[in-house]
Design a protein around this motif. Structure first.
Motif, short mmCIF file in Angstrom:
data_model
loop_
_atom_site.label_atom_id
_atom_site.label_comp_id
_atom_site.label_asym_id
_atom_site.label_seq_id
_atom_site.Cartn_x
_atom_site.Cartn_y
_atom_site.Cartn_z
N SER A 173 153.18 58.38 8.98
CA SER A 173 152.33 58.61 7.79
C SER A 173 151.56 59.92 7.93
O SER A 173 151.29 60.60 6.93
N TYR A 174 151.21 60.28 9.17
CA TYR A 174 150.58 61.60 9.38
C TYR A 174 151.57 62.72 9.08
O TYR A 174 151.25 63.68 8.37
N ARG A 233 154.25 62.87 7.25
CA ARG A 233 154.65 63.12 5.85
C ARG A 233 153.54 63.82 5.07
O ARG A 233 153.82 64.54 4.11
N ARG A 234 152.28 63.62 5.50
CA ARG A 234 151.18 64.38 4.89
C ARG A 234 151.16 65.82 5.35
O ARG A 234 151.08 66.75 4.55
N GLU A 255 158.90 64.13 3.93
CA GLU A 255 158.67 63.07 2.94
C GLU A 255 159.98 62.30 2.67
O GLU A 255 160.00 61.08 2.60
N GLY A 266 158.64 60.53 6.93
CA GLY A 266 157.88 60.96 8.10
C GLY A 266 158.61 60.81 9.42
O GLY A 266 158.02 61.02 10.48
N ASP A 326 145.88 53.76 9.97
CA ASP A 326 146.86 54.62 9.32
C ASP A 326 146.66 56.03 9.88
O ASP A 326 145.60 56.64 9.68
N TYR A 327 147.66 56.53 10.60
CA TYR A 327 147.49 57.80 11.30
C TYR A 327 147.36 58.99 10.35
O TYR A 327 147.09 60.11 10.80
N ALA A 328 147.53 58.77 9.06
CA ALA A 328 147.29 59.84 8.09
C ALA A 328 145.86 60.38 8.21
O ALA A 328 145.59 61.51 7.83
N HIS A 349 145.16 63.80 9.51
CA HIS A 349 145.34 64.99 8.67
C HIS A 349 144.02 65.27 7.96
O HIS A 349 143.86 65.09 6.76
N SER A 350 143.02 65.70 8.75
CA SER A 350 141.68 65.91 8.20
C SER A 350 140.96 66.98 9.00
O SER A 350 141.31 67.24 10.16
#
Ligand SMILES: *Cc1c(COP(=O)(O)O)cnc(C)c1O
Length: 448
Positions: A62-63, A65-66, A72, A76, A146-148, A151-152
């Motif tokens: 999930s990270y 694909r961001r 995508e 991912g 959620d490892y997304a 992305h921060s």
């Protein structure tokens, strides 16, 4: 004198050394190959370790694909497809004056997302593993998150307190640099003299520090190791010894098994699978071969391909000296156009772990890689970098061999006509158009 003996004395014990020193294309089928049931334990890693790596990559999907929208379409997951080489196969038969049975396929790691080479497996995996270790230890992340969230800006500020160093001929640096920089790490890539300018430029554009050396790969690795030793915040990606790199590559085995099943290709004792893997230091082909052995057992036959100017793994396994010997010890110059394969001293870890699981080793000249590059493009429209062509002659080496290899592994004409031959294409997608045109021009000239 070479390690205390004359060249004559070496050649008397190991006759193939004569061909290696003469830079002649050579094939050696390994008489020490053993069944999986006996030899898998040599590796010191298990299917549970590979499953753990696979689960970690799934957590990061999930990270990815961001952070990398090009992943995508595969949700991912960093994976390449397989394609048949039905147009190339008869042309190869003509080139090598041999009828080539079985079916020839291409594994397109040349087109892996994010860094466009096989290093997008091991290199990216090792960076993700290190990031996860740090983030879990410092409470930034739990396994159920959620490892997304990585992305921060806050996660990037956290990883910005840490460094990653690596020595590379180019492609490993690309995968470590691009992935590390995206997470926020301070990455330094120590590049050997043979590394391409465009790779250095690209890394610098990603904010990676690139240090250039006049020397070859081994020196670049040693410098990276030294940088990390003096700095506890710095993680060194050890291309010569890293278990995590190896496991990242090994995940390919189970994935390929699913792809072949989906393509209705049977792999068993009477339908053997031959896989031809370009080899530099050995981590990528070694890790992939380990994964293949776990997935297919004795039905898969893994063969490593090296440039005539850099046959380090062949030399190390053949003599049993592994990383105690380098091609330079024998006056072989380690100068080749095949990026990623210009390595003079093989990984001792991989050689010792895998020596009873590899069916053979062969060398290919740079001219042949260029010619095959043009032939591949002409017949199949696939654009690959020179090293990625090293696996192409493998089918002819196996079918034309006179060393008693096929008899030893118990494969008669029927099994050989049922065989699948898979060329592992290790790079090419990110080569700039003008460089690719120059490769093609050179290859077409050689083809005549
Ligand atoms: C690195 C690389 C290889 C070989 O991998 P090793 O781990 O060095 O053996 C093969 N092909 C390409 C294009 C590479 O970049």
């Amino acid at each position: 004198m070479i390690l205390g003996r004359t060249l004559e004395s070496w050649c008397a014990s190991y006759p193939l050394i004569r061909d290696l020193v003469a830079l002649q294309e050579t094939t050696w089928f390994n008489p020490g190959v053993a069944p999986v049931a006996q030899a898998l334990a040599d590796v010191g890693l298990t299917s549970a370790d590979v499953a753990d790596a696979s689960a970690r990559l799934a957590r990061f999907a999930s990270y990815l694909r961001r952070a990398f929208p090009e992943t995508e379409c595969s949700a991912g997951i960093i994976e390449s497809d397989i394609v048949p080489l039905e147009h190339l196969q008869p042309l190869l038969g003509e080139r090598y004056v041999q009828a080539l049975n079985g079916a020839l396929w291409l594994k397109r790691d040349s087109h892996l997302p994010i860094s466009g080479s096989i290093k997008a497996r091991g290199g990216i995996y090792e960076v993700l593993k290190h990031a996860e270790d740090l983030a879990l230890a410092k409470g930034l992340l739990t396994l159920d998150d959620d490892y997304a969230l990585l992305h921060s800006d806050s996660a990037r500020a956290f990883f910005g307190q840490y460094k990653i160093a690596v020595g590379s001929t180019g492609n490993l640096g690309m995968s470590i640099g691009i992935m590390g920089a995206a997470l926020g790490f301070n990455v330094t890539v120590h590049m050997s003299a043979d590394a391409r300018q465009w790779k250095k430029d690209k890394l610098r554009a990603h904010g990676v520090t690139v240090v250039e050396y006049e020397s070859d790969y081994s020196v670049a690795v040693a410098q990276g190791r030294q940088q990390a030793e003096s700095d506890p915040t710095c993680h060194f990606v050890d291309d010569e010894n890293s278990v995590n790199l190896f496991l990242g590559y090994a995940v390919a085995g189970e994935r390929l098994k699913q792809q072949l099943a989906a393509a209705k290709i049977t792999v068993d004792a009477q339908h053997p699978l031959f896989v031809y893997l370009p080899c530099g230091v050995g981590g990528a082909p070694g890790g992939v071969a380990f994964g293949l052995k776990l997935a297919f057992g004795d039905a898969v036959h893994c063969i490593f391909a090296e440039p005539t100017h850099s046959p380090c793994m062949l030399l190390g396994v053949y003599t049993g000296l592994h990383d105690e010997v380098s091609v330079q010890d024998f006056g072989i110059d380690n100068v080749t156009a095949a990026d990623g394969l210009a390595v003079g001293r093989a990984s001792g870890f991989v050689g010792k772990a895998m020596q009873r699981l590899l069916d053979g080793f062969y060398t290919v000249s740079d001219e042949e890689m260029y010619s095959l590059l043009a032939l591949m493009e002409r017949s199949e429209g696939q654009r690959l970098e020179p090293s990625a062509l090293a696996g192409v002659p493998g089918i002819a080496r196996v079918q034309g061999e006179q060393q008693g290899y096929r008899a030893r592994i118990g494969l008669g004409p029927q099994a050989m006509s049922n065989a699948t031959h898979l060329v592992w294409a290790t790079g090419g997608n990110m080569v700039p158009a003008d460089e690719m045109d120059a490769y093609l021009t050179k290859g077409r000239e050689l083809l005549g």
